[in-house]
Design a protein around this motif. Structure first.
Motif, PDB file in Angstrom:
ATOM      1  N   ALA A  78      -0.554   9.246  -5.929  1.00 16.21           N
ATOM      2  CA  ALA A  78      -1.855   8.927  -5.653  1.00 16.21           C
ATOM      3  C   ALA A  78      -2.870  10.142  -5.836  1.00 16.21           C
ATOM      4  O   ALA A  78      -2.494  11.180  -5.841  1.00 16.21           O
ATOM      5  CB  ALA A  78      -1.492   9.117  -4.000  1.00 16.21           C
ATOM      6  N   ASN A  80       0.810  -1.286  -0.118  1.00 13.87           N
ATOM      7  CA  ASN A  80       0.084   0.043  -0.007  1.00 13.87           C
ATOM      8  C   ASN A  80       0.883   1.201   0.016  1.00 13.87           C
ATOM      9  O   ASN A  80       0.491   2.255   0.236  1.00 13.87           O
ATOM     10  CB  ASN A  80      -0.989  -0.023   1.341  1.00 13.87           C
ATOM     11  CG  ASN A  80      -2.133  -1.132   0.997  1.00 13.87           C
ATOM     12  OD1 ASN A  80      -3.031  -0.997   0.247  1.00 13.87           O
ATOM     13  ND2 ASN A  80      -1.798  -2.331   1.677  1.00 13.87           N
ATOM     14  N   SER A  93      -6.131   9.234  -4.838  1.00 10.48           N
ATOM     15  CA  SER A  93      -6.764   9.177  -3.593  1.00 10.48           C
ATOM     16  C   SER A  93      -6.185   7.820  -2.926  1.00 10.48           C
ATOM     17  O   SER A  93      -5.126   7.506  -3.361  1.00 10.48           O
ATOM     18  CB  SER A  93      -8.290   8.609  -4.219  1.00 10.48           C
ATOM     19  OG  SER A  93      -8.205   7.562  -4.627  1.00 10.48           O
ATOM     20  N   ASP A  94      -6.933   7.682  -1.844  1.00 10.29           N
ATOM     21  CA  ASP A  94      -6.317   6.646  -0.963  1.00 10.29           C
ATOM     22  C   ASP A  94      -6.268   5.201  -1.690  1.00 10.29           C
ATOM     23  O   ASP A  94      -5.593   4.323  -1.559  1.00 10.29           O
ATOM     24  CB  ASP A  94      -7.102   6.189   0.020  1.00 10.29           C
ATOM     25  CG  ASP A  94      -6.895   7.487   1.357  1.00 10.29           C
ATOM     26  OD1 ASP A  94      -5.787   8.148   0.994  1.00 10.29           O
ATOM     27  OD2 ASP A  94      -7.371   7.520   2.097  1.00 10.29           O
ATOM     28  N   ASP A  95      -7.278   5.257  -2.814  1.00 12.12           N
ATOM     29  CA  ASP A  95      -7.362   3.783  -3.533  1.00 12.12           C
ATOM     30  C   ASP A  95      -7.020   3.958  -5.035  1.00 12.12           C
ATOM     31  O   ASP A  95      -7.125   2.856  -5.717  1.00 12.12           O
ATOM     32  CB  ASP A  95      -8.859   3.276  -3.579  1.00 12.12           C
ATOM     33  CG  ASP A  95      -9.221   2.815  -2.211  1.00 12.12           C
ATOM     34  OD1 ASP A  95      -8.479   2.319  -1.274  1.00 12.12           O
ATOM     35  OD2 ASP A  95     -10.312   3.151  -1.670  1.00 12.12           O
ATOM     36  N   TYR A 134      -4.257   5.418  -8.232  1.00 10.09           N
ATOM     37  CA  TYR A 134      -2.992   5.862  -8.528  1.00 10.09           C
ATOM     38  C   TYR A 134      -2.860   6.251 -10.005  1.00 10.09           C
ATOM     39  O   TYR A 134      -3.635   5.417 -10.717  1.00 10.09           O
ATOM     40  CB  TYR A 134      -1.834   5.015  -8.024  1.00 10.09           C
ATOM     41  CG  TYR A 134      -2.046   4.564  -6.689  1.00 10.09           C
ATOM     42  CD1 TYR A 134      -1.246   5.417  -5.612  1.00 10.09           C
ATOM     43  CD2 TYR A 134      -2.428   3.612  -6.155  1.00 10.09           C
ATOM     44  CE1 TYR A 134      -1.376   5.118  -4.249  1.00 10.09           C
ATOM     45  CE2 TYR A 134      -2.514   3.143  -4.950  1.00 10.09           C
ATOM     46  CZ  TYR A 134      -1.788   4.233  -3.819  1.00 10.09           C
ATOM     47  OH  TYR A 134      -2.140   3.911  -2.589  1.00 10.09           O
TER      48      TYR A 134
END
Length: 150
Positions: A38, A21, A40-42, A44
């Motif tokens: 990135a 991660n 967002s957090d999910d 790329y």
């Protein structure tokens, strides 16, 4: 095209999960990766240069992580556009389990290509895609094992 493989990483599962991660580690492991940021957090955004036979192209695309189960695994969906070279799509499932001496990472991946890449021949494209997946996980193993020993 489907690819699968297994790597035994000399590191605890929580360390392997953290590295799976970490955008900086992921970027270092992707062959030909010029940038990996990135969104967002999910999700790329990535720029990767790849050669398949006579076709060399810069692919711009995204990678989305989903179905995350901490220290167990996740799904990866990626796609990239390479201009006249065509496009590539990839989906993978990555799973972690404990083994003597560290963590076993298992992956099953499917890939699809279109445009000029699809005209080259499925055997060559399949061979290159399998080599890239294998190279990514070998680099990941080396980086994570070195971090765990440091």
């Amino acid at each position: 095209m489907e690819f699968k493989g297994t790597q035994t990483i000399e590191a605890p599962r929580d360390v392997v999960w953290k590295c799976l991660n970490d955008p900086a580690i992921l970027q270092a492991c992707v062959p030909g990766c010029e940038s990996f940021t990135a969104k967002s957090d999910d999700e790329y955004l990535a720029v990767v240069v790849a050669s398949v036979g006579p076709v060399k192209a810069k692919f711009k695309g995204n990678l989305v992580l989903s179905d995350r189960v901490e220290a167990v695994g996740y799904r990866i969906a990626g796609q990239g556009e390479g201009g006249i070279a065509g496009f590539g799509k990839m989906n993978a499932e990555v799973r972690l389990s404990d083994v003597d001496g560290g963590t076993e990472l298992t992956y099953v991946s499917t890939a699809e290509v279109g445009g000029k890449l699809a005209q080259i021949g499925s055997r060559l494209v399949s061979s290159v895609a399998n080599k890239l997946a294998d190279e990514f996980f070998k680099r990941f193993n080396a980086n994570v094992s070195a971090l765990a020993k440091a």
